[in-house]
Scaffold this motif. Structure first.
Motif, PDB file in Angstrom:
ATOM      1  N   ASN A  67      21.661  29.139  30.695  1.00  0.00           N
ATOM      2  CA  ASN A  67      21.215  28.799  29.341  1.00  0.00           C
ATOM      3  C   ASN A  67      21.357  27.314  29.049  1.00  0.00           C
ATOM      4  OD1 ASN A  67      22.807  31.753  28.893  1.00  0.00           O
ATOM      5  ND2 ASN A  67      20.696  31.599  28.195  1.00  0.00           N
TER       6      ASN A  67
ATOM      7  N   HIS B  22      25.041  31.093  21.147  1.00  0.00           N
ATOM      8  CA  HIS B  22      23.734  31.266  20.511  1.00  0.00           C
ATOM      9  C   HIS B  22      22.996  32.488  21.044  1.00  0.00           C
ATOM     10  CE1 HIS B  22      24.068  27.192  18.813  1.00  0.00           C
ATOM     11  NE2 HIS B  22      24.498  26.831  20.003  1.00  0.00           N
TER      12      HIS B  22
ATOM     13  N   LEU C  82      18.772  31.062  24.827  1.00  0.00           N
ATOM     14  CA  LEU C  82      18.830  29.607  24.728  1.00  0.00           C
ATOM     15  C   LEU C  82      18.530  28.954  26.074  1.00  0.00           C
ATOM     16  CD1 LEU C  82      19.676  27.050  23.057  1.00  0.00           C
ATOM     17  CD2 LEU C  82      21.992  27.423  23.954  1.00  0.00           C
TER      18      LEU C  82
END
Length: 318
Positions: A122, A163, A167
């Protein structure tokens, strides 16, 4: 997609797992203890230990941040890194996986930002041991978004917040050689339990501790650290693996993890830290200078650190 956080142990669940695929580094920076390790001698995590680690992550804290960073090692040197990332993503699909790297394998073309992110990462958090122009060019070629950490745009997500698994971002960091004095004064560099070449460390405004700090620390409350051997370490400052034989390994499976995470030694250290007593843990905390990561915040209750787990039972910590 909004992901609901899963916490097997409630608020005692680890927030972050720090994984060391490689012990040893291709740089010997004066602010790091890697210079004390034998040059060009690396220990690579085996696939079996990697899989065991990720099976534990999936069970215990599947919706948290994972930092593949080496502790003291350069993770991008692992010959099977891309394969390992794909394995991790398959086992734990909701983890937010970050690679923290010195960027040398990206600069020499042996790895590419795009391949790393396509494999399941990510975040690629990269120290720029080279020019900013070099790394910005490499990042732009990936066609993934990127930004300079110390020139963060409004839209940019923080790498230190979960998140979710969708991401994709490249974060470009200034290496300590380029820092202004204010960053050194902020205590952003750890001293690896005092294991340093202090002559070389002078360049970074670092010096041995004169006495133990009377400060809390959040590291043992929030972070699980797994060495390249699959052994649990006390915290991210154990670059020399001082604690590698104190807490067990990922091969001890789930019950072994519980005996590590809630074990007598970890709970004793946590209770000391809640009381700002670093001096009593002579092999580690007494020698440690770190005050970053909101260290003075008080985690866990007195009741939660007042007992430990052993042989399937809870015992009162005396």
């Amino acid at each position: 997609m909004k992901i609901k956080k899963q916490k097997f142990f409630g608020n005692n669940t680890p927030w972050v797992w720090v994984l060391e695929p490689v012990h040893g580094c291709n740089l010997k920076c004066g602010h790091c203890c890697a210079g004390l390790l034998e040059r060009n001698k690396f220990h690579f995590m085996k696939e079996a230990a990697w899989i065991k680690t990720w099976e534990l992550i999936k069970k215990i804290s599947p919706t948290c941040r994972i930092d593949i960073c080496g502790i003291v090692g350069e993770p991008s040197l692992h010959p099977h890194l891309l394969k390992f990332i794909k394995i991790a993503r398959e086992i734990s699909p909701y983890s937010q996986i970050q690679l923290t790297t010195n960027g040398t394998m990206l600069k020499n073309g042996k790895l590419k930002f795009k391949d790393l992110l396509d494999s399941g990462l990510n975040i690629v958090y990269t120290d720029q041991y080279g020019t900013k122009a070099q790394f910005e060019k490499l990042a732009s070629e990936s066609e993934y978004p990127y930004y300079q950490y110390y020139d963060k745009p409004d839209w940019a997500p923080s790498p230190w917040t979960y998140h979710g698994p969708d991401l994709k971002i490249i974060v470009l960091q200034d290496p300590p050689d380029t820092w202004p004095d204010s960053r050194y004064r902020a205590g952003l560099l750890g001293n690896w339990y005092g294991n340093m070449n202090w002559k070389r460390a002078e360049k970074y405004k670092m010096a041995p501790l004169k006495k133990p700090l009377t400060r809390r620390c959040n590291q043992p409350f929030l972070f699980v650290n797994v060495s390249s051997e699959g052994k649990y370490l006390l915290c991210c400052q154990d670059g020399m693996h001082v604690t590698k034989d104190k807490f067990g390994t990922v091969n001890d499976d789930f019950e072994g993890f519980v005996e590590f995470w809630f074990g007598k030694e970890m709970q004793t250290i946590r209770r000391r830290l809640k009381n700002k007593d670093r001096a009593a843990t002579k092999y580690a905390c007494a020698k440690c200078n770190i005050t970053f990561s909101r260290c003075d915040f008080s985690h866990w209750t007195n009741e939660q650190v007042g007992q430990y787990y052993k042989n399937g039972k809870w015992h009162k910590l005396k």
